[in-house]
Design a protein around this motif. Structure first.
Motif, PDB file in Angstrom:
ATOM      1  N   THR A 261     -13.171  -1.529 -11.482  1.00 30.57           N
ATOM      2  CA  THR A 261     -13.519  -2.872 -11.123  1.00 30.57           C
ATOM      3  C   THR A 261     -12.414  -3.571 -10.410  1.00 30.57           C
ATOM      4  N   VAL A 262     -12.571  -4.048  -9.373  1.00 28.26           N
ATOM      5  CA  VAL A 262     -11.486  -4.675  -8.608  1.00 28.26           C
ATOM      6  C   VAL A 262     -12.098  -6.086  -8.117  1.00 28.26           C
ATOM      7  N   HIS A 263     -11.056  -7.299  -8.668  1.00 28.94           N
ATOM      8  CA  HIS A 263     -11.591  -8.640  -8.455  1.00 28.94           C
ATOM      9  C   HIS A 263     -11.263  -8.707  -7.068  1.00 28.94           C
ATOM     10  N   PRO A 264     -12.343  -9.750  -6.451  1.00 26.92           N
ATOM     11  CA  PRO A 264     -12.240 -10.160  -4.922  1.00 26.92           C
ATOM     12  C   PRO A 264     -10.923 -10.563  -4.420  1.00 26.92           C
ATOM     13  N   THR A 265     -10.200 -11.144  -5.496  1.00 31.36           N
ATOM     14  CA  THR A 265      -8.987 -11.841  -4.748  1.00 31.36           C
ATOM     15  C   THR A 265      -7.833 -10.866  -4.800  1.00 31.36           C
ATOM     16  N   ALA A 266      -8.055  -9.704  -5.408  1.00 35.12           N
ATOM     17  CA  ALA A 266      -7.173  -8.568  -5.496  1.00 35.12           C
ATOM     18  C   ALA A 266      -6.917  -7.870  -4.060  1.00 35.12           C
ATOM     19  N   ARG A 267      -5.731  -7.753  -3.845  1.00 31.81           N
ATOM     20  CA  ARG A 267      -5.451  -6.845  -2.512  1.00 31.81           C
ATOM     21  C   ARG A 267      -4.980  -5.546  -2.681  1.00 31.81           C
ATOM     22  N   ILE A 268      -5.552  -4.711  -2.046  1.00 34.81           N
ATOM     23  CA  ILE A 268      -5.258  -3.205  -2.253  1.00 34.81           C
ATOM     24  C   ILE A 268      -4.979  -2.719  -0.789  1.00 34.81           C
ATOM     25  N   SER A 269      -3.947  -2.045  -0.499  1.00 36.33           N
ATOM     26  CA  SER A 269      -3.556  -1.498   0.514  1.00 36.33           C
ATOM     27  C   SER A 269      -3.322   0.068   0.408  1.00 36.33           C
ATOM     28  N   ALA A 282      -7.476 -10.551 -10.876  1.00 37.12           N
ATOM     29  CA  ALA A 282      -7.383 -11.460  -9.989  1.00 37.12           C
ATOM     30  C   ALA A 282      -6.033 -11.743  -9.215  1.00 37.12           C
ATOM     31  N   GLY A 283      -5.834 -11.803  -8.091  1.00 38.60           N
ATOM     32  CA  GLY A 283      -4.489 -11.836  -7.488  1.00 38.60           C
ATOM     33  C   GLY A 283      -3.706 -10.683  -7.398  1.00 38.60           C
ATOM     34  N   ALA A 284      -4.044  -9.693  -7.977  1.00 39.51           N
ATOM     35  CA  ALA A 284      -2.961  -8.363  -8.086  1.00 39.51           C
ATOM     36  C   ALA A 284      -2.849  -7.828  -6.810  1.00 39.51           C
ATOM     37  N   VAL A 285      -1.628  -7.242  -6.615  1.00 40.18           N
ATOM     38  CA  VAL A 285      -1.594  -6.745  -5.230  1.00 40.18           C
ATOM     39  C   VAL A 285      -0.848  -5.138  -5.642  1.00 40.18           C
ATOM     40  N   ILE A 286      -1.647  -4.282  -4.608  1.00 33.94           N
ATOM     41  CA  ILE A 286      -1.461  -2.972  -4.951  1.00 33.94           C
ATOM     42  C   ILE A 286      -1.090  -2.149  -3.566  1.00 33.94           C
ATOM     43  N   HIS A 287       0.153  -1.661  -3.288  1.00 40.13           N
ATOM     44  CA  HIS A 287       0.449  -0.899  -2.177  1.00 40.13           C
ATOM     45  C   HIS A 287       0.510   0.498  -2.350  1.00 40.13           C
ATOM     46  N   GLY A 288      -0.156   1.198  -1.696  1.00 44.01           N
ATOM     47  CA  GLY A 288      -0.157   2.860  -1.730  1.00 44.01           C
ATOM     48  C   GLY A 288       1.025   3.081  -1.081  1.00 44.01           C
ATOM     49  N   PRO A 289       1.298   4.529  -1.366  1.00 42.67           N
ATOM     50  CA  PRO A 289       0.431   5.615  -2.129  1.00 42.67           C
ATOM     51  C   PRO A 289       0.774   5.263  -3.689  1.00 42.67           C
ATOM     52  N   THR A 290      -0.616   4.929  -4.455  1.00 39.86           N
ATOM     53  CA  THR A 290      -0.289   4.511  -5.648  1.00 39.86           C
ATOM     54  C   THR A 290      -1.332   5.435  -6.467  1.00 39.86           C
ATOM     55  N   VAL A 291      -1.146   5.793  -7.778  1.00 40.28           N
ATOM     56  CA  VAL A 291      -2.326   6.487  -8.616  1.00 40.28           C
ATOM     57  C   VAL A 291      -2.168   5.630  -9.839  1.00 40.28           C
ATOM     58  N   GLY A 293      -4.305   5.513 -13.466  1.00 41.55           N
ATOM     59  CA  GLY A 293      -4.935   6.492 -14.317  1.00 41.55           C
ATOM     60  C   GLY A 293      -6.017   5.689 -14.997  1.00 41.55           C
ATOM     61  N   ASP A 294      -6.765   6.424 -15.619  1.00 44.38           N
ATOM     62  CA  ASP A 294      -8.022   6.155 -16.506  1.00 44.38           C
ATOM     63  C   ASP A 294      -7.880   4.870 -17.592  1.00 44.38           C
ATOM     64  N   TYR A 295      -8.821   3.927 -17.457  1.00 46.71           N
ATOM     65  CA  TYR A 295      -8.762   2.711 -18.246  1.00 46.71           C
ATOM     66  C   TYR A 295      -7.424   1.982 -18.252  1.00 46.71           C
ATOM     67  N   THR A 296      -6.762   1.827 -17.089  1.00 43.91           N
ATOM     68  CA  THR A 296      -5.628   0.947 -17.150  1.00 43.91           C
ATOM     69  C   THR A 296      -5.999  -0.396 -16.770  1.00 43.91           C
ATOM     70  N   ILE A 297      -5.212  -1.192 -17.092  1.00 41.77           N
ATOM     71  CA  ILE A 297      -5.511  -2.540 -16.589  1.00 41.77           C
ATOM     72  C   ILE A 297      -4.589  -3.316 -16.053  1.00 41.77           C
ATOM     73  N   ILE A 298      -4.618  -3.943 -14.698  1.00 43.16           N
ATOM     74  CA  ILE A 298      -3.815  -4.432 -13.854  1.00 43.16           C
ATOM     75  C   ILE A 298      -3.965  -6.287 -14.124  1.00 43.16           C
ATOM     76  N   GLU A 299      -3.300  -6.736 -14.604  1.00 46.00           N
ATOM     77  CA  GLU A 299      -3.485  -8.191 -14.922  1.00 46.00           C
ATOM     78  C   GLU A 299      -3.161  -8.863 -13.713  1.00 46.00           C
ATOM     79  N   GLU A 300      -3.617 -10.370 -13.617  1.00 42.30           N
ATOM     80  CA  GLU A 300      -3.498 -11.206 -12.702  1.00 42.30           C
ATOM     81  C   GLU A 300      -2.067 -11.324 -11.957  1.00 42.30           C
ATOM     82  N   ARG A 301      -2.073 -11.429 -10.782  1.00 37.36           N
ATOM     83  CA  ARG A 301      -0.829 -11.450 -10.044  1.00 37.36           C
ATOM     84  C   ARG A 301       0.371 -10.227 -10.170  1.00 37.36           C
ATOM     85  N   ALA A 302      -0.005  -9.429 -10.820  1.00 34.66           N
ATOM     86  CA  ALA A 302       0.718  -8.138 -11.016  1.00 34.66           C
ATOM     87  C   ALA A 302       0.971  -7.390  -9.428  1.00 34.66           C
ATOM     88  N   THR A 303       2.093  -6.947  -9.088  1.00 30.73           N
ATOM     89  CA  THR A 303       2.438  -6.121  -7.918  1.00 30.73           C
ATOM     90  C   THR A 303       2.955  -4.855  -8.087  1.00 30.73           C
TER      91      THR A 303
END
Length: 870
Positions: A261-269, A282-291, A293-303
């Protein structure tokens, strides 16, 4: 056809990722490496495999079981102790009655195995090696094929100075069961170092198939990151386990529909892979290439930028991760910052606001307090190093890179490779910096259960001699570099007093990089003892026993020795007096306050030495370096002889004193040595130009009894300089090895460079050769037209360039060994191309019939390298 999947690897260079799991179980994009290999085998119709196991075998057996869940039939062959790559397959011989394919369980590839198998069967080969061209061949076996695709040359794990191709062995083989005749049962045997060289010697049908496609040996942390990125970027040609959505984002479909599940305000490139049950808030930013793994939580505003995060992780609010590898069950609390190259092992907890500095590795189960900064002991600063060893040993800027903490780690790492309870000598030059670093090394060795014999601050040749003479298993010498006084060098010896080989270096590097040292119980901590004056006395007695005292005492004229405030001034003056030499001492020192002369001071002192020799009519002059390994030679005219000329002079004197003897010289030495050898009835042996190779050649001759047994008899009948060339038996004694830069070995004494023995031996040679003077011999040395160019070459292009040069040289009948680079012989002219072992460049040495011809040859072959590099 059956496959053998080799899965016994420990993966020490991947630590801390491989603590608690074997290397084939390290995940690439959410699946173990070996699972990707099984997928490749299935796509080529191979469903029955034998898996060889050793390290943590149960982990693989528990995960894959009988193979039915993965569409495979799996047999296991478990080793009680490591049997090597070939021995492990021999252990599975009962399953292998027909031709079979061997593949590593810890490499990523999309090679067409069908093509390799067809190639093997068409040629009725005993072995077919799958080959690949790589930019950095150092960690692999380098291979040359002939026009019929048969393997004609093979070298396992070369140094840069030995690389002759960029075509390497991938560890994927198709083999006929008849090959097992070369694999004895029950003991370690390797394909690359034991079996394949035997096939090559016996001319058995061994072929190479150069494959195209993707191949990555997941053997190091950078290669692990690259393999994950290549999978996401589509370079690997392997299927990704998930469904792709817009922006190159894959979501795992394991067990059904994707549920990340990805929050609508999260940005994934993208490219980004999200495992099963991942939550990106919410507000998390993920830039690739990134993996992730299963059942990991990325909290708000994490980069998160270019990271690999294993399952069951937690990345807290506002955390910032760049180029980081995160193990399983890791908790990174709010505000955590982890920089490029950091690796955090399984089950670690990082407190709020903590900072993990670049390239820090945290072993599993560590807890970092909130607000703490974890800084690794990056004694070389922020710059990554390929290796801790250079041609000069372990080196680093004094008190910047080479600090006590690092030196203690090197000592512990070295000690961990030696038998517990054995003894190591430790020595230094007279500088304060060397004293500091020496004490740190001594602190590290006993922790690994090694006894230390502190032999003080004797010259380096004395330290080598003492290590061999006392039965120590090794030694360490600490000094300021002769080339740059700001650098500290640690020279590590073996039991013969010689620099350790590259295999031993690799073991030490592995211990340093993975921070895995042997720590013995308190009762087994090594002892530290001080040798006292027995060291110099033992060396002096051996030195005198190898000199012709009568000849030296009868020599005409005095020798002027400039000691350069070095440690030789505490031993050589008395030693020369003991054997009857008449000398004048210049620049002796009695205090450690003196360090090392600058180049300008050295040149000035050399001019002074020249003037003294000329004014008093001295027999010779010698300028000692700080550590007793090198001399500059001055004749009675006051002429400072160029190092190559000095080597030629001493070689002539040696041949006159010992008719038919052999002199060892570097491969890039001019042809004048061959002319002089023919003129004086001697033999020249050209050797690989590294210091260790020269010392090893001298030691091999000494072990074989192929050196002079003792000093020559006074009054022996000696040939005149005009003796014609004679045929010399292969067993002619090796009396001298020189590097062409002022360093000399006299193998009958010991196998290390020794400037002190060089001084005494020159005096002896001049005396016993019926009045020859150094100037007379120097005048008779032919001229040589030499040229040298250095050509920059990126590390990842060196193998390709060497392969191209080797192919070019073969047209001229090149027979030079790989350890000597690539040689082009043109009759009276030649070119030798040598890769530098430490720097990304080539050295081009050329000799021509004229100065212009030599320059033209050097320029031509330098341009050849540039074209090969592209």
């Amino acid at each position: 056809m059956k496959a053998v999947v080799m899965a016994g690897g420990e993966g020490s260079r991947l630590r801390p990722l491989t603590i608690g799991r074997p290397k084939p179980m390290v995940p690439i994009v959410n699946a173990p490496v070996m699972e990707h290999i099984f997928g490749l085998l299935r796509r080529h119709g191979i469903t029955e495999v034998v898996v060889t196991l050793q390290y943590l075998a149960y982990v693989i057996q528990d995960y894959f079981g009988d193979g039915s869940e993965f569409g495979m039939t799996i047999h296991y062959a478990v080793e009680d102790t490591p049997l090597g790559t070939a021995g492990s397959v021999k252990n599975a011989e009962r399953h292998l009655e027909e031709p079979f394919i061997v593949i590593s369980g810890d490499a990523m590839t999309d090679f067409s195995l069908t093509d390799v198998i067809d190639f093997h069967l068409q040629r009725h080969a005993m072995a077919t090696l799958t080959l690949y061209q790589v930019p950095n061949p150092l960690e692999y076996g380098v291979v040359i094929l002939d026009d019929h695709k048969r393997v004609s040359r093979f070298l396992e794990k070369p140094s840069w100075g030995e690389v002759f191709s960029d075509t390497v062995n991938t560890g994927i083989y198709v083999l006929d069961p008849s090959i097992f005749q070369y694999v004895p049962s029950g003991r370690p045997v390797d394909w690359s170092t034991d079996v394949f060289p035997q096939l090559l010697r016996n001319a058995d049908p061994m072929y190479g198939f150069v494959s195209s496609g993707y191949w990555c040996d997941v053997g190091s942390l950078p290669e692990y990151v690259r393999a994950n990125a290549d999978m996401l970027l589509g370079r690997a040609g392997l299927p990704l386990p998930g469904e792709v959505t817009g922006g190159h984002v894959w979501r795992s479909t394991q067990g059904g529909a994707p549920d990340a599940t990805v929050h609508p305000t999260a940005r994934i490139s993208g490219p980004v892979f999200l495992g099963k049950g991942v939550e990106v808030r919410a507000g998390a930013v993920i830039h690739g290439p990134t993996v992730i793994g299963d059942y990991t939580i990325i909290e708000e505003r994490a980069t998160i930028d270019r990271c690999v995060i294993w399952p069951n992780g937690y990345v807290g609010d506002g955390a910032d991760l760049s180029g980081t590898i995160i193990g399983k069950h890791v908790t990174l609390k709010a505000g955590t910052v982890a920089y490029e190259g950091a690796v955090i092992g399984d089950n670690c907890t990082i407190g709020e606001g903590a900072v993990i500095r670049p390239n820090v590795k945290l072993w599993p189960n560590k807890e970092v307090e909130s607000g703490a900064t974890v800084a690794s002991s990056l004694i070389w600063g922020a710059q990554a190093r390929r290796t801790i060893f250079s041609a000069a040993g372990v080196t680093g800027l004094a008190n910047v890179e080479m600090v006590p903490e690092f030196a203690a780690r090197v000592g512990a790492a070295y000690g961990s490779t030696l038998p517990k309870g054995s003894r190591v000598t430790v020595n230094r030059d007279r500088s304060r910096t060397a004293r500091m670093i020496k004490r740190a090394v001594i602190a590290g060795l006993p922790s690994a259960g090694i006894d230390v014999l502190d032999i003080g601050d004797v010259p380096l040749p004395v330290a080598r001699h003492e290590t061999r003479a006392t039965g120590a298993v090794g030694g360490v010498h600490v000094r300021l570099s002769p080339a740059d006084w700001r650098q500290v060098e640690l020279s590590l010896f073996d039991d013969r007093g010689l620099d350790i080989g590259k295999d031993h270096q690799r073991k030490i590097e592995t211990n340093v990089f993975r921070e895995d040292f042997r720590r013995v119980p308190v009762a087994d901590v090594g002892a530290i003892s001080v040798a006292g004056d027995t060291v110099q006395r033992r060396y002096s007695d051996a030195f005198a026993a190898r000199c012709d005292e009568a000849a030296i005492a009868s020599a005409r004229g005095r020798a002027v020795i400039d000691y350069g405030f070095g440690g030789t001034s505490t031993i050589l003056p008395a030693l020369l007096g003991r054997i009857g030499a008449e000398t004048i001492t210049v620049n002796a020192a009695t205090t450690t306050a003196f360090g090392r002369r600058t180049p300008a001071q050295y040149d000035q002192d050399l001019r002074h030495l020249s003037a003294i020799c000329r004014s008093i009519g001295a027999q010779m002059g010698a300028m000692m370096d700080n550590d007793g390994t090198r001399i500059d030679l001055v004749d009675e005219r006051g002429v400072v002889l160029a190092p190559v000329t000095a080597l030629a002079v001493i070689a002539v004197l040696a041949w006159r004193a010992h008719p038919g003897a052999t002199v060892g010289i570097p491969a890039h030495s001019p042809l004048l040595f061959d002319v002089l050898a023919r003129r004086h009835g001697g033999t020249v042996r050209r050797l690989a130009p590294s210091h260790r190779a020269l010392m090893r050649a001298a030691d091999d001759a000494s072990r074989a009894g192929n050196t002079l047994p003792s000093a020559p008899r006074p009054g022996a009948v000696l040939p005149s300089p005009a003796v014609p060339a004679v045929a010399v038996a292969p067993a002619s004694p090796l009396v001298l090895v020189g590097n062409g830069d002022g360093c000399y070995i006299f193998p009958e004494f010991h196998s290390g460079f020794d400037g002190m023995m060089a001084v005494a031996r020159v005096m002896q040679f001049v005396s016993v050769t019926q009045g020859s003077s150094i100037a007379d011999v120097a005048i008779g040395v032919p001229g040589a037209h030499l040229s040298r160019q250095d050509v920059a070459c990126p590390w990842d292009a060196t193998g390709r360039a060497m392969r191209t040069l080797h192919e070019q040289a073969s047209r001229y009948g090149d027979s030079t060994s790989a350890s000597e680079g690539v040689r082009f012989d043109y009759g009276d002219e030649w070119v030798l191309v040598l890769p530098d072992a430490d720097l990304p460049l080539f050295h081009v040495h050329a000799e021509g019939v004229s100065h212009d011809a030599a320059n033209a040859l050097a320029m031509k072959h330098a341009e050849m390298i540039r074209r090969a590099v592209g």
